[in-house]
Design a protein around this motif. Structure first.
Motif, PDB file in Angstrom:
ATOM      1  N   LYS A  99       0.831  -1.212   0.000  1.00 37.80           N
ATOM      2  CA  LYS A  99       0.000   0.000   0.000  1.00 37.80           C
ATOM      3  C   LYS A  99       0.862   1.257   0.000  1.00 37.80           C
ATOM      4  CE  LYS A  99      -3.399  -2.467   2.843  1.00 37.80           C
ATOM      5  NZ  LYS A  99      -4.034  -2.533   4.184  1.00 37.80           N
ATOM      6  N   VAL A 100       1.926   1.221   0.806  1.00 34.95           N
ATOM      7  CA  VAL A 100       2.840   2.358   0.877  1.00 34.95           C
ATOM      8  C   VAL A 100       3.538   2.552  -0.467  1.00 34.95           C
ATOM      9  CG1 VAL A 100       4.832   3.335   2.088  1.00 34.95           C
ATOM     10  CG2 VAL A 100       3.177   1.927   3.345  1.00 34.95           C
ATOM     11  N   TYR A 101       3.996   1.455  -1.039  1.00 32.83           N
ATOM     12  CA  TYR A 101       4.679   1.501  -2.334  1.00 32.83           C
ATOM     13  C   TYR A 101       3.773   2.092  -3.417  1.00 32.83           C
ATOM     14  CZ  TYR A 101       6.553  -0.421  -6.726  1.00 32.83           C
ATOM     15  OH  TYR A 101       6.999  -0.583  -8.007  1.00 32.83           O
ATOM     16  N   ASP A 106       5.369   6.944  -7.567  1.00 37.38           N
ATOM     17  CA  ASP A 106       5.659   7.962  -8.579  1.00 37.38           C
ATOM     18  C   ASP A 106       6.451   9.133  -8.012  1.00 37.38           C
ATOM     19  OD1 ASP A 106       4.315   6.542 -10.589  1.00 37.38           O
ATOM     20  OD2 ASP A 106       2.378   7.387 -10.002  1.00 37.38           O
ATOM     21  N   ASN A 107       6.811   9.059  -6.743  1.00 45.52           N
ATOM     22  CA  ASN A 107       7.576  10.129  -6.116  1.00 45.52           C
ATOM     23  C   ASN A 107       9.058   9.773  -6.158  1.00 45.52           C
ATOM     24  OD1 ASN A 107       8.867  11.875  -4.211  1.00 45.52           O
ATOM     25  ND2 ASN A 107       6.876  12.292  -3.298  1.00 45.52           N
ATOM     26  N   LYS A 108       9.825  10.545  -6.903  1.00 47.63           N
ATOM     27  CA  LYS A 108      11.245  10.245  -7.101  1.00 47.63           C
ATOM     28  C   LYS A 108      12.068  10.441  -5.833  1.00 47.63           C
ATOM     29  CE  LYS A 108      12.355  14.909  -8.844  1.00 47.63           C
ATOM     30  NZ  LYS A 108      13.129  15.299  -7.645  1.00 47.63           N
ATOM     31  N   VAL A 136       7.010  -5.335  -8.108  1.00 49.61           N
ATOM     32  CA  VAL A 136       8.011  -4.271  -8.081  1.00 49.61           C
ATOM     33  C   VAL A 136       8.918  -4.421  -9.299  1.00 49.61           C
ATOM     34  CG1 VAL A 136       9.922  -3.234  -6.814  1.00 49.61           C
ATOM     35  CG2 VAL A 136       7.946  -4.156  -5.569  1.00 49.61           C
ATOM     36  N   THR A 137       8.871  -3.449 -10.185  1.00 43.90           N
ATOM     37  CA  THR A 137       9.696  -3.487 -11.399  1.00 43.90           C
ATOM     38  C   THR A 137      10.549  -2.229 -11.527  1.00 43.90           C
ATOM     39  OG1 THR A 137       7.863  -2.571 -12.684  1.00 43.90           O
ATOM     40  CG2 THR A 137       8.067  -4.975 -12.634  1.00 43.90           C
ATOM     41  N   ASP A 138      10.601  -1.420 -10.475  1.00 43.57           N
ATOM     42  CA  ASP A 138      11.383  -0.186 -10.518  1.00 43.57           C
ATOM     43  C   ASP A 138      12.356  -0.163  -9.336  1.00 43.57           C
ATOM     44  OD1 ASP A 138       9.838   0.377  -8.294  1.00 43.57           O
ATOM     45  OD2 ASP A 138       8.443   1.664  -9.377  1.00 43.57           O
TER      46      ASP A 138
END
Length: 222
Positions: A99-101, A106-108, A136-138
């Motif tokens: 949920k946090v993720y 989108d916040n760098k 998670v892919t980033d």
């Protein structure tokens, strides 16, 4: 005649002032309150702060890339400790971190660092598979492994997530449900029970408050 003249100019000034107002950068309002700082103060420091801070570290993530102080530079992040084969609290914790993720992906300026407490089992390929299971892919959520003694020392002396004595040896084991919120200067700004949905909602709100604190500091300095 004079009344009509003034009225005419007034009609022109109203939309003009609206345009000027909307194109002038608005300064952020100050946060309603600021988060506390956690941990003992370091009286030996002579720089701009004496608050406890996260010390230097170096691990590798699910992509076999180094994770160190450069990775978290100018980042707000959440730190947790888990292991992939855990069947009790870890699945709940990481379901809540989902949920946090999703809220901040989108916040760098935001990261999640999930440190394994079982580096012998949680190799890079295992962590990669685990990260993909959480979609998670980033590089916003990093699952890290490394030296067990160094992972455990950071948990105890850096993040203050475990008060028990230990050296990261074979018989040593950390199993904590707590998350730590770290600011851009590597200070601890909050602790949260990762198994409690109310606590996780508080974490989300306090991340937003911390982001607002930095936004306000940035605009206030202009």
């Amino acid at each position: 005649m004079n009344f009509k003249f003034n009225y005419y100019w007034l009609l022109l000034l109203i939309p003009a002032s609206f345009v000027v107002w909307n194109f002038i950068p608005n300064k952020q309002k100050a946060p309603t309150h600021y988060l506390a700082y956690f941990g003992p103060k370091d009286a030996s420091k002579v720089n701009d702060t004496t608050y406890h801070f996260i010390p230097d570290f170096e691990f590798v993530d699910q992509d076999n890339e180094k994770v160190n102080l450069e990775t978290i530079k100018n980042k707000i992040y959440v730190a947790e400790y888990f292991f992939t084969t855990c069947k009790s609290i870890c699945p709940i914790m990481n379901s809540n971190l989902d949920k946090v993720y999703k809220e901040f992906k989108d916040n760098k300026d935001f990261l999640i660092l999930s440190h394994t407490v079982d580096p012998e089992t949680d190799s890079v390929p295992v962590l990669k598979e685990y990260s993909l299971a959480h979609s998670v892919t980033d590089k916003r959520w990093l699952f890290v492994t490394g030296s067990k003694p160094k992972l455990y020392e950071l948990a105890r002396k850096g993040y203050l997530l475990n008060a028990e004595e230990g050296n990261g040896g074979e018989e040593d084991f950390i199993h904590t449900q707590n998350f730590a919120l770290i600011d851009k200067e590597q200070h601890i700004r909050g602790f949260y029970d990762g198994t409690d949905s109310i606590e996780v909602n508080r974490l989300i709100q306090e991340i937003k408050l911390l982001i607002k604190e930095y936004d306000y500091k940035k605009t206030a300095s202009l």
